[in-house]
Design an enzyme around this catalytic site. Sequence first.
Site, short mmCIF file in Angstrom:
data_model
loop_
_atom_site.label_atom_id
_atom_site.label_comp_id
_atom_site.label_asym_id
_atom_site.label_seq_id
_atom_site.Cartn_x
_atom_site.Cartn_y
_atom_site.Cartn_z
N ARG A 52 13.23 23.40 -25.03
CA ARG A 52 13.35 23.29 -23.59
C ARG A 52 13.33 24.68 -22.97
NH1 ARG A 52 16.92 19.42 -22.55
NH2 ARG A 52 17.35 20.04 -20.42
N GLU A 73 14.44 10.71 -15.82
CA GLU A 73 15.48 9.78 -15.41
C GLU A 73 15.74 10.08 -13.94
OE1 GLU A 73 19.08 10.03 -17.72
OE2 GLU A 73 20.09 8.58 -16.44
N LYS A 78 20.60 18.79 -14.53
CA LYS A 78 20.78 18.05 -13.28
C LYS A 78 22.26 17.86 -12.96
CE LYS A 78 17.68 15.11 -14.76
NZ LYS A 78 16.86 13.92 -14.94
#
Length: 553
Positions: free
Chosen positions: A257, A33, A267
């Site tokens: 992850r 994204e 982020k």
Amino acid sequence: MSEEKSLNFIEEIVEEDLKTGKYTSITTRFPPEPNGYLHIGHAKSICLNFGLAKKYGGKTNLRFDDTNPVTEETEYVDSIKEDVRWLGFEWANEFYASDYFEKLYQFAVVLIEKGLAYVDDSTSEDIATQKGTPTIPGSRNQYADRTPSENLALFTDMRAGKFPDGSKVLRAKIDMASPNMLLRDPIIYRIKHAHHHRTGDTWCVYPMYDFAHGQSDSIENITHSICTLEFVPHRALYDWCIENLGIFPSRQYEFARLNMTYTVMSKRKLLQLVNEGHVNGWDDPRMSTISGMRRRGYPAESIREFCERIGIAKRENLIDVGLLEFCVREQLNKIALRRMVVFDPLKIVITNYPDTTEWLSSENNPEDQSAGHRDIPFSRELYIEKDDFMEIPSKKYFRLAPGQMVRLKSAYIIKCEEVIKDANGNITSLHCTYIPESKSGSDTSGINVKGTLHWVSVAHAIKAEIRLYDRLFTVEDVANAEGDFKDHINPASLQVIENAYAEPALCKDSADDRYQFIRKGYFCLDKESTAEKLVFNRTVTLKDGWAKEVKKA
Ligand code: ATP
Ligand code: MG
């Protein structure tokens, strides 16, 4: 041939799919994204997705998952492309989920026509309460009874901009009693009168992640859609959409992850560090971003090697940042040019050396003969490090002290004859003598010394600024530490040495070179360097100082 490595679980699935003929070739995608810069966690995903395609002769698309109009910016798109390329990967296609807005809209229409989606006018609070809880089933409201033609008319009007934000949503009609809350008539479209970085004001209805991601995979014929574990509960919805739309059956697979010690990797948090000035931008060398690591001097090879070493896990874990630093050191040791730089100078005068300059040859890299040699100027006045001298040496101090001898790297053995002080008793310089027969490479002096010091010639030295970086956080598991993550910022993560002195070979070197400053660590030129002022970043120390600290504790 390279050694046989055992397959990770995703490779096993891919090999099985190729063996059974389910697919003749594979297609993966990396779907960021564009709402921030990529971090080392994304590097893991990039290496996995591109690595699989490379290994099995398939292809990988770079798809910008830009369905949320408010958070996305072109700056991020550009940085993401730069980072993926820098890591050493090239995508087969550059796609944007926003290019699929019309197709996705038509998919929603298909569901409406099949009676599998309805427009709901309820407030978000009502929708939430009607959903029930994991143990109590939810219930439908009167809007769920709308007919396909009513829904189609309303959805058309939603698209036409007839309703304000939040007044209506489109929901998939699945199962209000499902134990998986995501299947309780999930919202698939919402109204948002917002400008999109690529589609401008064309749209005022936007698909939710769960309605965009799987269908985008399907549009691109993605065979293996790899994501992180938090998407496990989304898989049922992913499959439901594909099945009910009758489109290409992409499949989702999840892995753990990457989490790493002493840093944050979201982020949202990285953005906070930037916006609140805790660091100097996304590419601050202390950041876990790929651009920060690049600026700090981490080679792309080291990051790929790190991702390879940690493997693919099915359970969350916390990886020691020391492993990444180990990979960086290992690579830099092979490629870094050796140079001498004095950080905190003490002047020495070689009283028996003539008033000339001698150019001494020294290897650029003892690990790599092809790196060649450079010439280092030697003269009467030199700088050594202040802490390489002790007026009253402790036992086993093998560096310089009154009456004691040391070797100057690639030069001569010297002896400290006299300590010169100012009126206040502060040491201003040392007077030394050198042994002419002790020249490195042709030493016939027969003298053995234990200490070797780095040094630079005063007349030839170039001033440089050195930036030393330490961990950005003081706790190992930042994400799970008590309080706000910013409470744990290391106040001493940046130390600047304004006036270091470097040997002149450094100004001739190109910006891409990596250096080992002898006895000091690995360094690279920073982008803020100018012809007037060299600025170096410490990439990593020579040895792992933290491992020792941890052992002591
Ligand atoms: P963040 O929480 O940092 O914003 P994200 O998952 O929202 O991360 P995306 O841009 O949506 O970021 O991620 C692109 C791809 O990278 C996704 O497939 C995602 O699963 C993967 N990814 C993101 N963070 C990690 C991580 N820490 N480890 C492995 N893969 C990751
Ligand atoms: Mg995301």
